[in-house]
Write an enzyme that holds these catalytic residues in place. Structure first.
Site, PDB file in Angstrom:
ATOM      1  N   GLY A 363      39.572  57.818  42.168  1.00 19.23           N
ATOM      2  CA  GLY A 363      38.717  56.879  41.461  1.00 19.23           C
ATOM      3  C   GLY A 363      38.110  55.817  42.371  1.00 19.23           C
ATOM      4  O   GLY A 363      37.870  56.036  43.570  1.00 19.23           O
ATOM      5  N   SER A 364      37.902  54.635  41.799  1.00 17.32           N
ATOM      6  CA  SER A 364      37.114  53.583  42.457  1.00 17.32           C
ATOM      7  C   SER A 364      37.767  52.979  43.689  1.00 17.32           C
ATOM      8  O   SER A 364      37.136  52.162  44.378  1.00 17.32           O
ATOM      9  CB  SER A 364      36.817  52.469  41.449  1.00 17.32           C
ATOM     10  N   THR A 365      39.013  53.327  43.987  1.00 16.15           N
ATOM     11  CA  THR A 365      39.622  52.799  45.211  1.00 16.15           C
ATOM     12  C   THR A 365      38.844  53.225  46.449  1.00 16.15           C
ATOM     13  O   THR A 365      38.935  52.574  47.491  1.00 16.15           O
ATOM     14  CB  THR A 365      41.088  53.267  45.350  1.00 16.15           C
TER      15      THR A 365
END
Length: 676
Positions: A363-365
């Protein structure tokens, strides 16, 4: 006329024979004299040594310590029963197995491990008349070959009938008998470990009646802290057949115990000791070369912190409802030093090995790496602004952020987690102009290469270099243009928790990707109680590569990550509510990847972080895969990260010692345990 008298040649022949005998006896006498005078001492020593026996005793393996000197892997001495197999001794072997049943305590697990063929083989070898009845005389005459007859007997003998026909004592005999047969011919094979002294003494008294049986001194691995960090220490066991030739070439014996997984395998040549040699002369006098214990490992792990992180994961996962996970419950955390690459803790919920071998969409990491790729390729600058509003492309689902964020710059995009900002970077890399007629995705392949190459500089999608025998590199999806935008915000390729931790550490230290390590030092064990161990080798930090971005680029991303955790308000950071009040100045990035599990919508929760923001001393990565999409348990990764960082900084301030295992915990491990 008188006949001429014939000469007699017999005396001449006899003379030749006598002369030949004389020569042979002369040679023999000279040879005997040479042996007695010149080689007498050598042969006398050989005679004196006749009857000498030499036995090798395995040396204990080296120990493992944590970074603070706590012994985390030790040795416990034990007595082991061995059997040396010989071909053609089937009846003798059965008799020995039956007699050993009176001495050994055979558990149900050993009986459960017996396979169908082994049950059948024992039954046929001990019940000749019943075995003959399985094949008629006519069939036996037609088959002729004994092997064919035996195969037909096996085919007609169901396992259920065999087991029902065997007494409990016979079943125990089968367990011993199969273990005896599993060894190599002419090599002692361990058939029972950890026997008590009473059993060893009783067997020793009857050893002359039990050919091939012996009792040897042995050791077993002991774990003072029980189940903490278990699978990553690794396992030991007998040499696998696939590796036998390699080990024999290195001077090992067939029956040696070796490291079979993880640290035990990776550092086998270090942990292996030098065997003791016991020599017994003809008069029964013993002399001993004591050998040497293997070298010791000083690990980078802080066992007290490791236990805290394990508890943090367990407490957070076990506090969830039964509907939180749509598959097996999983959660992983890896903590490391950004400036050295030393692993401080690696933990998983019931599966520590998943930190290096399981890969997930994160995801957005990944967004800081995407922005840095945009800087490096020149498609954005510091402060570039995009309008965060949904993107609708032909034949593609609508793409949006978690809410419409309006106009955002690079730092805003990190703090508020803008999917659209990342998608616009990917479009720019592919030279795709949104809303412009005639544009196409011909540059998508190039954009994939740019992004993945930049991700790899952080350790994402490649081997991290950790000192373990193997690790997963994750999985890269197909280069479909429609998936390019999803990859830019972490919903396409997969990565391991360890790769995420290396990524977090590289963000923290301005772009140097350091090789992660589990071992700090190798020590030569002390030979005297008053002598301290000497350092054989000390591992220094190793920079694997430096990311192609400027210090200013990293400062922008570090500031964005600081705001994720420390800036509140209506446009505040996505993790502010979880880290409000943290006095160690954290920085990080949240992530949620939409996935599917068992036909249901699911999500992976993730976080990468480091602290303090201005002088990082610890980096952490957490992932909790396959959770439901409800808001009830959507903060697990954030909560685990907060609790783990709290534990780290509390321990730096107050110090802590690890808790040793209770007597009920498993602190011993069988060398053949499967820990791979």
């Amino acid at each position: 006329m008188a006949k001429e008298k014939r000469k007699n040649h017999i005396p001449l022949r006899l003379n030749i024979l006598f002369f030949a005998v004389f020569i042979l006896f002369s040679i023999l006498i000279l040879r005997l004299g040479y042996i007695q005078i010149v080689q007498g001492e050598e042969y006398e020593e050989m005679v004196n040594n006749d009857g000498e026996r030499t036995a090798n005793v395995d040396a204990p393996r080296g120990l493992m310590f944590d970074r603070n000197g706590n012994t985390v892997v030790d040795n416990e001495l034990q007595l082991t029963l061995t059997y040396t197999n010989r071909p053609g001794n089937d009846e003798e072997r059965l008799e020995i197995a039956e007699r050993l049943t009176n001495f050994l305590d055979i558990g149900e697990e050993a009986i459960d491990d017996i396979n169908e063929r082994e049950w059948q083989d024992y039954w046929l070898q001990t019940r000749d008349e019943e075995a003959d009845e399985l094949v008629s005389d006519e069939e036996e005459a037609q088959l002729e070959e004994d092997d064919d007859i035996y195969e037909l007997q096996l085919e007609r003998l169901p396992e259920e009938q065999v087991i029902e026909d065997l007494s409990e004592e016979e079943q125990e005999t089968v367990a011993i008998w199969t273990e005896m047969m599993s060894g190599y011919n002419y090599s002692p094979h361990r058939i029972a470990r950890g026997i008590d002294e009473r059993t060893a003494h009783a067997v020793s008294e009857l050893m002359h009646e039990l050919p091939g049986i012996d009792v040897m001194r042995d050791s077993v691995r002991m774990y003072p802290y029980g189940d903490s960090f278990p699978t990553l220490f690794g396992g030991t066991g007998q040499i696998h057949s696939n590796d036998l030739e390699r080990y024999l070439g290195q001077g090992y014996e067939r029956t040696d115990i070796v490291g079979t997984s993880q640290l035990e395998q990776e550092y086998e040549s270090v942990l292996r000791g030098e065997k003791a040699e016991i020599t017994t002369d003809a008069d029964g006098n013993e002399s001993m070369d004591p050998g040497k214990r293997g070298n010791d490992l000083v690990l980078t792990i802080d066992m007290a912190l490791q236990q805290e992180v394990e508890d943090v994961i367990d407490n957070n996962i076990e506090s969830t409802s039964g509907s939180t996970f749509l598959d097996d419950r999983e959660a992983y955390a890896v903590m490391m030093e950004p400036d050295t690459g030393e692993i401080l803790a690696m933990a998983g919920y019931d599966d520590h090995l998943g930190t290096v071998q399981s890969a997930y969409e994160i995801g957005s990491t990944i967004k800081p790496a995407t922005v840095l790729a945009g800087y490096s390729s020149g498609v954005i600058d510091h402060g570039t602004v995009y309008h965060d509003t949904p993107i609708n492309l032909p034949e593609s689902p609508s793409i949006s952020s978690w809410q419409n964020l309006g106009h955002v710059n690079d730092i805003d995009a990190i703090r508020q987690s803008s999917n659209i900002y990342m998608a616009r970077i990917a479009m720019a890399l592919a030279d795709y102009q949104l809303g412009v007629s005639g544009t196409d995705w011909s540059g998508a392949s190039q954009a994939y290469n740019v992004l993945r190459n930049h991700y790899r500089q952080f350790g994402l999608g490649v081997e991290t270099g950790i000192d373990l025998p193997s690790e997963s590199t994750g999985m890269a999806g197909d280069d479909n243009p429609q998936n390019l935008l999803y990859m830019s915000f972490g919903q396409f390729d997969t990565y391991t928790p360890l790769q995420m931790a290396q990524f977090a550490a590289t963000l923290a230290n301005d772009g140097d990707r350091l090789k992660p390590r589990l071992v700090k030092e190798i020590l030569d064990p002390a030979t005297d109680n008053d002598e301290s161990s000497s350092v054989v080798r000390q591992f220094s930090p190793k920079v694997m590569n430096s990311v192609g971005n400027t210090d200013g680029d990293f400062e922008r991303m570090q500031e964005g990550m600081r705001q994720v955790m420390q800036q509140g308000g209506s446009n505040g950071g996505t993790a502010y509510s979880d880290f409000s009040g943290a006095d160690y100045n954290p920085a990080g990035k949240t992530g949620t990847a939409q996935t599917g599990v068992n036909g249901q919508e699911a999500q992976n929760q993730a976080m990468v972080a480091f602290a303090p923001h201005d002088d990082p001393e610890v980096a952490i990565a957490v992932i909790v895969p396959n959770t439901s999409t409800s808001d009830e348990d959507s903060g697990l990764a954030n909560s685990i990260t907060r609790d783990a960082l709290d534990a780290y900084f509390d321990m730096q301030a107050d110090g802590a010692d690890p808790e040793e295992a209770d007597d009920d915990d498993e602190i011993f491990r069988d060398p053949d345990d499967d820990l791979e």
